[in-house]
Each structure stands twice: as C-alpha cells, then as structure tokens.
Write a protein that holds these residues in place. Sequence first.
Motif, PDB file in Angstrom:
ATOM      1  N   LEU A   1       0.791  -1.215  -0.035  1.00  0.00           N
ATOM      2  CA  LEU A   1      -0.057   0.003  -0.075  1.00  0.00           C
ATOM      3  C   LEU A   1       0.825   1.250   0.057  1.00  0.00           C
ATOM      4  CD1 LEU A   1      -2.778   1.212   0.288  1.00  0.00           C
ATOM      5  CD2 LEU A   1      -2.736   1.066   2.689  1.00  0.00           C
ATOM      6  N   LYS A   2       1.940   1.320   0.745  1.00  0.00           N
ATOM      7  CA  LYS A   2       2.851   2.355   0.834  1.00  0.00           C
ATOM      8  C   LYS A   2       3.600   2.522  -0.326  1.00  0.00           C
ATOM      9  CE  LYS A   2       7.381   3.482   2.744  1.00  0.00           C
ATOM     10  NZ  LYS A   2       7.376   4.961   3.339  1.00  0.00           N
TER      11      LYS A   2
ATOM     12  N   VAL B   1       1.540  10.391  -3.102  1.00  0.00           N
ATOM     13  CA  VAL B   1       0.808  10.687  -2.020  1.00  0.00           C
ATOM     14  C   VAL B   1       1.713  10.422  -0.811  1.00  0.00           C
ATOM     15  CG1 VAL B   1      -1.104   9.831  -0.533  1.00  0.00           C
ATOM     16  CG2 VAL B   1      -1.267   9.654  -3.394  1.00  0.00           C
ATOM     17  N   ASP B   2       1.562  11.775  -0.182  1.00  0.00           N
ATOM     18  CA  ASP B   2       2.363  11.669   1.326  1.00  0.00           C
ATOM     19  C   ASP B   2       1.684  10.796   2.383  1.00  0.00           C
ATOM     20  OD1 ASP B   2       4.371  13.406   0.322  1.00  0.00           O
ATOM     21  OD2 ASP B   2       3.110  14.984   0.916  1.00  0.00           O
ATOM     22  N   ILE B   3       2.325  10.158   3.122  1.00  0.00           N
ATOM     23  CA  ILE B   3       1.748   9.202   4.000  1.00  0.00           C
ATOM     24  C   ILE B   3       2.124   9.454   5.444  1.00  0.00           C
ATOM     25  CG2 ILE B   3       1.730   6.510   4.743  1.00  0.00           C
ATOM     26  CD1 ILE B   3       2.362   5.885   1.653  1.00  0.00           C
ATOM     27  N   LEU B   4       1.362   9.560   6.143  1.00  0.00           N
ATOM     28  CA  LEU B   4       1.464   9.689   7.679  1.00  0.00           C
ATOM     29  C   LEU B   4       0.951   8.046   8.354  1.00  0.00           C
ATOM     30  CD1 LEU B   4      -0.117  13.227   8.390  1.00  0.00           C
ATOM     31  CD2 LEU B   4       2.206  12.510   7.882  1.00  0.00           C
ATOM     32  N   VAL B   5       1.498   7.644   9.750  1.00  0.00           N
ATOM     33  CA  VAL B   5       0.968   6.523  10.296  1.00  0.00           C
ATOM     34  C   VAL B   5       0.952   6.577  11.660  1.00  0.00           C
ATOM     35  CG1 VAL B   5       2.076   5.302   8.195  1.00  0.00           C
ATOM     36  CG2 VAL B   5       3.527   5.760  10.303  1.00  0.00           C
ATOM     37  N   ASP B   6       0.262   5.736  12.041  1.00  0.00           N
ATOM     38  CA  ASP B   6       0.204   5.732  13.532  1.00  0.00           C
ATOM     39  C   ASP B   6       1.440   4.902  14.231  1.00  0.00           C
ATOM     40  OD1 ASP B   6      -0.725   3.111  13.272  1.00  0.00           O
ATOM     41  OD2 ASP B   6      -2.518   3.430  14.107  1.00  0.00           O
ATOM     42  N   SER B   7       1.515   4.647  15.388  1.00  0.00           N
ATOM     43  CA  SER B   7       2.405   4.062  16.054  1.00  0.00           C
ATOM     44  C   SER B   7       2.702   2.510  15.854  1.00  0.00           C
ATOM     45  CB  SER B   7       2.846   4.337  17.416  1.00  0.00           C
ATOM     46  OG  SER B   7       1.387   3.976  18.100  1.00  0.00           O
ATOM     47  N   LYS B   8       1.604   2.167  15.602  1.00  0.00           N
ATOM     48  CA  LYS B   8       1.417   0.411  15.153  1.00  0.00           C
ATOM     49  C   LYS B   8       1.778   0.313  13.793  1.00  0.00           C
ATOM     50  CE  LYS B   8      -2.279  -0.027  18.554  1.00  0.00           C
ATOM     51  NZ  LYS B   8      -3.746  -0.741  18.732  1.00  0.00           N
ATOM     52  N   VAL B   9       1.437   1.160  12.866  1.00  0.00           N
ATOM     53  CA  VAL B   9       1.829   0.995  11.524  1.00  0.00           C
ATOM     54  C   VAL B   9       3.353   1.362  11.206  1.00  0.00           C
ATOM     55  CG1 VAL B   9       1.502   1.863   9.024  1.00  0.00           C
ATOM     56  CG2 VAL B   9      -0.456   1.320  10.635  1.00  0.00           C
TER      57      VAL B   9
ATOM     58  N   THR C   1       8.518   1.837   8.810  1.00  0.00           N
ATOM     59  CA  THR C   1       9.427   2.330   9.653  1.00  0.00           C
ATOM     60  C   THR C   1       9.869   3.689   9.100  1.00  0.00           C
ATOM     61  OG1 THR C   1      11.559   1.133   8.624  1.00  0.00           O
ATOM     62  CG2 THR C   1      10.249   0.448  10.694  1.00  0.00           C
ATOM     63  N   SER C   2       9.977   3.984   7.720  1.00  0.00           N
ATOM     64  CA  SER C   2      10.544   5.117   7.226  1.00  0.00           C
ATOM     65  C   SER C   2       9.326   6.374   6.799  1.00  0.00           C
ATOM     66  CB  SER C   2      11.002   5.080   5.827  1.00  0.00           C
ATOM     67  OG  SER C   2      10.194   4.380   4.931  1.00  0.00           O
ATOM     68  N   SER C   3       8.052   5.981   7.355  1.00  0.00           N
ATOM     69  CA  SER C   3       6.961   6.846   6.955  1.00  0.00           C
ATOM     70  C   SER C   3       7.006   7.751   8.340  1.00  0.00           C
ATOM     71  CB  SER C   3       5.703   6.051   6.940  1.00  0.00           C
ATOM     72  OG  SER C   3       5.665   5.304   5.571  1.00  0.00           O
ATOM     73  N   GLU C   4       6.492   8.973   8.177  1.00  0.00           N
ATOM     74  CA  GLU C   4       6.286  10.127   8.950  1.00  0.00           C
ATOM     75  C   GLU C   4       5.135   9.531  10.053  1.00  0.00           C
ATOM     76  OE1 GLU C   4       4.958  14.775   9.572  1.00  0.00           O
ATOM     77  OE2 GLU C   4       5.432  13.892   7.477  1.00  0.00           O
TER      78      GLU C   4
ATOM     79  N   ILE D   1      -2.341  11.161   2.975  1.00  0.00           N
ATOM     80  CA  ILE D   1      -3.196  10.152   3.496  1.00  0.00           C
ATOM     81  C   ILE D   1      -2.676   9.507   4.940  1.00  0.00           C
ATOM     82  CG2 ILE D   1      -2.375   8.106   2.544  1.00  0.00           C
ATOM     83  CD1 ILE D   1      -5.158   7.266   1.885  1.00  0.00           C
ATOM     84  N   ALA D   2      -3.639   9.257   5.883  1.00  0.00           N
ATOM     85  CA  ALA D   2      -3.094   8.751   7.208  1.00  0.00           C
ATOM     86  C   ALA D   2      -3.382   7.306   7.218  1.00  0.00           C
ATOM     87  CB  ALA D   2      -3.870   9.413   8.499  1.00  0.00           C
ATOM     88  N   ILE D   3      -2.569   6.456   7.727  1.00  0.00           N
ATOM     89  CA  ILE D   3      -2.832   5.114   7.953  1.00  0.00           C
ATOM     90  C   ILE D   3      -2.684   4.485   9.279  1.00  0.00           C
ATOM     91  CG2 ILE D   3      -2.224   2.852   6.966  1.00  0.00           C
ATOM     92  CD1 ILE D   3      -0.933   3.863   4.462  1.00  0.00           C
ATOM     93  N   GLY D   4      -3.515   3.851   9.707  1.00  0.00           N
ATOM     94  CA  GLY D   4      -3.687   3.415  11.063  1.00  0.00           C
ATOM     95  C   GLY D   4      -3.839   1.848  11.191  1.00  0.00           C
TER      96      GLY D   4
END
Length: 399
Positions: free
Chosen positions: A258-259, A267-275, A280-283, A300-303
């Motif tokens: 997906l990333k 598309v810029d990707i933001l992630v929560d702590s679990k993702v 590991t390289s995503s913000e 987009i934010a992914i959790g």
Amino acid sequence: MKLINENLKNNVLDSMINIIGQNRAALLEANKKDLKNFKKDDQALYDRLVVNDSKIDGMIQAISEVRQQDDPVNQEISNTTLDNGLNIVNKTAPFGTIMIIYESRPDVTIEAAVLAFKANNKILLKGGKEAYYSNKILVKFWHQALQENNLKTDWIRMLELNRDETQAFLKNPDEPIDLIVPRGGERLIQFVKENASCAVLISGRGNNFLYVAEDADWKKTLEVIINAKTDKISGCNALDKVLVDKNITNYEAKLKELKQVLESLKVDILVDSKVKETLTSSELIQNEDTWFEEFLAMKIAIGAAGNMDEAISKINKYSGGHSTVILTESPEKAAQFMENIDSAAVYHNASTRFTDGGQMGVGAELAISTDKLHHRGPLGLKQLVTNKYYVYGDGHVCV
C-alpha cells in the motif's frame, strides 16, 4: 412568497442554457482574471476555481438535468381524513430565501441557483473573493435569463461583502433568510454558526475513513483506495484515513505494498505508532488533531485496527460524518459496520467519490449535508423544499 408555475421556471432555465452557450468566451475571460489574481499556494482551491470548456459543459448539463426534473413544490406527502371528518393534507413548500456561502467554485453559482430557483426559493450567493469575476458574470447571465422571462432579478442575488460585512449581514440581514448553507472548510462553517441568526445546514467537510477488514479482497482494496484518494483531492468526498485490520493475511506485506503504490502516485503518508513498526520510514502522526483533519491534498493517514469494533469506534470519534467505507467480502460484516457508522453515506467495497449528487442519481446538488436535520447527504432539487399542512374542515372546533 409567490409561486411560479413550472413552465415559466423551465423557460428561465432554457434561457440560461442558451446564454451560457453563447457567452463561453466571456466566461472564460472572466475566469482568467480570477486565476491571474489567485496566489497558487492552495492546489485544491485553485483546482476548484478553474473554469474550462469541460466545466462549462458541466454547468449546462446541470441546468438541463434540473430542468427535466419534476417541480418539487406542492407535491402531496400525505393525505389523511380523521374520524371527525377533518382532512389533513401535507404538501411540499419552498423554504423562502436561502443563502449559500462558498469558496472558490464558480460552478456552485450555477448549481445552487438552478436548484433554489426550480424549487421556488430566492437565493443569496456569497462566493469567495477569489472567484469574483467568474461569479459576477454568471449572476449577470442569470439576471438576463430572468429578465427575458419578465421576472425580477432578485430571485438570484450576488452578495459582494467582505468578512466584516458578511458577519454583520449574518447577524442582521436586510431581508428575512430561512436557511444558510456554508459550503467550505471548518473555519467557514464555524464562522457562520457563530454569527447566523437563522437555521444553518452544515455541509462540505469530509475527513473520510476507509476500514480494511481482515477478509478484504486486496485487489479491490487497492483500487478503491487509489480512486478515493487521488481522483480529485479537492473534493469533500476524497479519502483521508485508512484503518487496516491487523488480522488480515500478510498484514505487513500488504502495508508495504500500500505504501509503495501510494508513494508511486506521489501521495504523502502519515502513520500511527502501530503501522510505524512496519512502515519505519513513514512519518509518524504526532498530534491527535491530525485524525480530525480534512487534508484536501495528496496526503493520507494509515492506522491499524485490532478489530472491526475498534475501527467503528475510532471512525465515529474522528470522522467528519461524510463518507465511510468498509472493504470486506462478508455481507454480514458489512451490514454490521454500515449500521453502526455515523456518516451521511456508508459504502461496502466502493469509493467515497460516489458521494455526489450526479453519481448518486440526485443530479445537481446544493451541497453534501452532514447534518441530520432536515436532510443528510446530497442536497438535490427534492431536498430544497420544506413542508406545509393544509387542513380542511367544516366548522370543526377542537374539544
């Protein structure tokens, strides 16, 4: 308010279609002035501002579609005769005067006015300053169409007010206003709610979520996410957040795919702590406020979600109540999810981009309402009326 017969209203719309068609060049020239004055620091706003031949065709189509719809006024909703002989008839009726406040999009000047007018409402158009010249010429076209059919131009009126003047107008309008629709971001909506002296119908805010259940078809999932996120970032029906169930087969590999797919589309990707443990390289999302935010950008934010109940709870807490999706191959799971999500539109294996009047078969829309009164979802022609009771008696008195 005087009711106009359907034939006359349709004649006005016929005139408007001809006027736009004959004056394309003038409209494009007016829009060039707006584009020249616009500081292109907000891509979503800029995209909304642009008028081209395709958008003009869309304006004409919107008018034509509304013209073909039945008059929504004076339609019977119910007809009941009580035991005492009293006959009670409930019919649709115009609101009266509607005010819409919107940013950037000149096509709203067409869609809002055509819907309000066909539903026998006056409309006050308060467009953003960035679309001044485009809106000005479109209202000029409307006035020409009204005058050609011997109607007053005050059915469709453009308000040329700055922020302070708008605030004063909302608190003390120069004519009675029955409904205000703010169509824009959070700041605009809050501004109107704080200052309006009549009913306000909330619309325009997205912040849409998509939940990938553990049994989701991955090919469908990628297709839906890509379409919902990238098809039109300026739309309030664009996707902002994705929650992936941790129990999905090959969870880590699918997150990485997906990333890769999203980043290939810029598309810029933001992630929560679990993702973040996998990507590991995503913000990392640093602030809870991000979950409330409507991006209107290639972001987009992914959790991660432990299960469907957890996803439902998070979505109902943070989403804008606009559109929410579940990707699952289980109709039962989809039904449970859709029934428990508090959004105007809920989807099973389909893109949020369908939350649109045209896509949903409503036709032109005034806005997408996220309110629960009086209507939720696309505000089309049939939704721009209220109701009135006609009670017929024969000397009846209440005892």
